[in-house]
Design a protein around this motif. Structure first.
Motif, PDB file in Angstrom:
ATOM      1  N   PHE A 273       0.804  -1.219   0.000  1.00 13.24           N
ATOM      2  CA  PHE A 273       0.000   0.000   0.000  1.00 13.24           C
ATOM      3  C   PHE A 273       0.843   1.278   0.000  1.00 13.24           C
ATOM      4  N   ILE A 274       2.043   1.192  -0.548  1.00 11.40           N
ATOM      5  CA  ILE A 274       2.887   2.384  -0.579  1.00 11.40           C
ATOM      6  C   ILE A 274       2.315   3.450  -1.522  1.00 11.40           C
ATOM      7  N   PHE A 275       1.566   3.019  -2.526  1.00  9.99           N
ATOM      8  CA  PHE A 275       0.967   3.985  -3.449  1.00  9.99           C
ATOM      9  C   PHE A 275      -0.087   4.835  -2.741  1.00  9.99           C
ATOM     10  N   ALA A 276      -0.787   4.237  -1.753  1.00  7.48           N
ATOM     11  CA  ALA A 276      -1.757   5.004  -0.963  1.00  7.48           C
ATOM     12  C   ALA A 276      -1.034   6.042  -0.111  1.00  7.48           C
ATOM     13  N   THR A 277       0.149   5.673   0.394  1.00 12.60           N
ATOM     14  CA  THR A 277       0.971   6.621   1.155  1.00 12.60           C
ATOM     15  C   THR A 277       1.386   7.797   0.274  1.00 12.60           C
ATOM     16  N   LEU A 278       1.775   7.491  -0.941  1.00  8.99           N
ATOM     17  CA  LEU A 278       2.146   8.527  -1.904  1.00  8.99           C
ATOM     18  C   LEU A 278       0.966   9.458  -2.167  1.00  8.99           C
ATOM     19  N   ALA A 279      -0.222   8.883  -2.336  1.00 10.35           N
ATOM     20  CA  ALA A 279      -1.421   9.690  -2.615  1.00 10.35           C
ATOM     21  C   ALA A 279      -1.747  10.611  -1.454  1.00 10.35           C
ATOM     22  N   GLU A 280      -1.567  10.124  -0.225  1.00  8.52           N
ATOM     23  CA  GLU A 280      -1.904  10.939   0.934  1.00  8.52           C
ATOM     24  C   GLU A 280      -0.946  12.119   1.092  1.00  8.52           C
ATOM     25  N   GLU A 281       0.334  11.894   0.831  1.00  9.52           N
ATOM     26  CA  GLU A 281       1.317  12.951   1.072  1.00  9.52           C
ATOM     27  C   GLU A 281       1.515  13.881  -0.123  1.00  9.52           C
ATOM     28  N   PHE A 282       1.307  13.374  -1.349  1.00  6.59           N
ATOM     29  CA  PHE A 282       1.544  14.199  -2.541  1.00  6.59           C
ATOM     30  C   PHE A 282       0.315  14.358  -3.429  1.00  6.59           C
ATOM     31  N   GLY A 283      -0.802  13.765  -3.025  1.00  7.54           N
ATOM     32  CA  GLY A 283      -2.061  13.987  -3.709  1.00  7.54           C
ATOM     33  C   GLY A 283      -2.120  13.461  -5.132  1.00  7.54           C
ATOM     34  N   PHE A 284      -3.124  13.973  -5.852  1.00  8.28           N
ATOM     35  CA  PHE A 284      -3.342  13.553  -7.239  1.00  8.28           C
ATOM     36  C   PHE A 284      -2.135  13.883  -8.118  1.00  8.28           C
ATOM     37  N   VAL A 285      -1.538  15.035  -7.884  1.00  4.06           N
ATOM     38  CA  VAL A 285      -0.393  15.460  -8.700  1.00  4.06           C
ATOM     39  C   VAL A 285       0.774  14.491  -8.534  1.00  4.06           C
ATOM     40  N   GLY A 286       1.062  14.089  -7.301  1.00  4.85           N
ATOM     41  CA  GLY A 286       2.148  13.149  -7.056  1.00  4.85           C
ATOM     42  C   GLY A 286       1.883  11.802  -7.686  1.00  4.85           C
ATOM     43  N   CYS A 287       0.635  11.316  -7.559  1.00  9.16           N
ATOM     44  CA  CYS A 287       0.271  10.028  -8.161  1.00  9.16           C
ATOM     45  C   CYS A 287       0.387  10.086  -9.682  1.00  9.16           C
ATOM     46  N   PHE A 288      -0.083  11.186 -10.262  1.00  9.48           N
ATOM     47  CA  PHE A 288      -0.010  11.337 -11.716  1.00  9.48           C
ATOM     48  C   PHE A 288       1.440  11.340 -12.182  1.00  9.48           C
TER      49      PHE A 288
END
Length: 385
Positions: A273-288
């Motif tokens: 679930f590291i991608f969920a961690t990325l989404a929480e800290e960097f939002g949609f922009v970070g995920c994109f």
């Protein structure tokens, strides 16, 4: 000296310096960026500490990167000759797991040899790609499209899938099956068979879930369909992952400020679930941004496959990047609650040495296809054209 069009003479292409320069370093840069993003997230969720995950993640990537470069220099004909032996060894090791494998958390997936513990299913991910690419290399287009010869690759795929599913490891079994099927499709399978197979697959899902899956696997599927029915039990992982994804918003809460991961609400925050961690800290922009890096790697790998002069090279590169793409697809869908939790990590981003090793060996193969793209493989010997 070079030939017209700027190509080196066949003899010159074998020089190590020429091979080194032929490696796609832009491709390598994108791999470094993904691994760097993974290290950044692992540093964050450890409370701004390099231990216990981020430092090991970077060290492993550095070692595996060197290994990838070395593998890229290996002649494509060596990969061709090693294809069937690697597949057979992988299959024998999977059988050995059934007989004498280590049992951990109710699953028998590991094998210990000489103090070294590993998962043979990881070897099979590479072995199946190479074996199928070699098989189709010598097959006519008509036979690859539709003939009784399709029973052979079907058996080559089914054997490891059934062995891995029996361990049980449904996530890896699905990856191996998807990889094998992608090569069969890339080789030119008839669209009639493809559509018939899709229809049969959809029709088989209900009886497969009810009568074939283990109880815990069936519960995962039911939890996926309605995680809110047991938010503090079996649905906990998906519910917490969705909370992390939603709370990130457009720009995220900021580096090191993700409450779900920092306060340990998010399970397996360093792996699945590291991608969920990325989404929480960097939002949609970070995920994109990270998904863009993944998309660029997949696109460049497919381009490498398309320029190979050998059918073996095209299928080997195409099949390898298909495995990588399925990793990304399954993990992303799992984290977003669009697929059951099956324990598939986000490659290069998640912590874990075994998956990274397999992925980097695959990238070494893809780079070898690029470096030796003018190699014409014939009957295991080949010639340079």
């Amino acid at each position: 000296m070079t030939l017209s069009g700027g190509l080196s003479r066949p003899g010159e292409r074998d020089r190590p310096t020429i091979k080194f320069m032929e490696i796609d370093w832009t491709f390598c840069l994108f791999l470094c960026l993904i691994a760097g993003a993974g290290a950044l997230m692992l540093f964050s969720i450890a409370g701004a500490s390099w231990e216990p995950w981020a430092a090991k993640h970077l060290i492993r990537f550095g070692l595996y990167f060197i290994m990838m470069v070395i593998l890229a220099m290996c002649d494509l004909r060596w990969w061709f000759m090693a294809a069937y032996p690697i597949y057979v060894v992988g299959l024998l090791l999977l059988i050995a797991v059934e007989v004498a494998g280590d049992v951990s958390l109710g699953a028998q997936r590991w094998l210990s040899i000489g103090g070294f513990r590993f998962q043979p299913s990881e070897i099979m991910k590479i072995g199946l790609v190479l074996a199928l690419a070699r098989y189709y290399h010598g097959l006519s287009a008509d036979s690859a499209r539709m003939s009784w010869r399709l029973l052979i690759p079907a058996g080559m795929i089914a054997a490891p899938v059934l062995l891995v599913a029996h361990q049980p490891d449904l996530g890896t079994a699905l990856l191996i099956a998807a990889t094998g099927l992608s090569i069969v499709v890339l080789a030119g399978l008839s669209w009639r068979i493809i559509f018939a197979g899709i229809a049969a697959f959809v029709a088989a899902i209900p009886p497969f879930v009810m009568f074939v899956l283990h109880d815990y696997q069936r519960h995962r599927v039911m939890t996926f369909l309605n995680p809110e029915a047991d938010p503090s039990g079996k649905g906990y992982q998906i519910v917490q992952s969705k909370i992390a994804l939603g709370s990130g918003g457009l720009l995220g809460k900021g580096f090191g400020l993700g409450s779900q991961s920092q306060l340990n609400f998010l399970p397996e925050k360093q792996t699945d679930f590291i991608f969920a961690t990325l989404a929480e800290e960097f939002g949609f922009v970070g995920c994109f941004a990270v998904l863009f890096l993944y998309g660029a790697v997949i696109f460049m790998a497919l381009r490498i496959a398309s320029i190979s002069h050998s059918h073996f090279g095209r299928l080997a590169a195409g099949g390898t990047i298909s495995t990588f793409a399925v990793y990304v697809l399954i993990n992303g869908a799992m984290v977003m609650g669009m697929a059951p939790v099956v324990g598939v990590p986000m490659p290069m981003l998640s912590y874990g040495g075994t998956v990274m090793l397999t992925v980097m060996i695959g990238f070494g193969l893809i780079q070898a296809v690029r470096v030796h793209r003018y190699t014409e493989v014939t009957s295991g010997k080949g010639s340079l054209v």
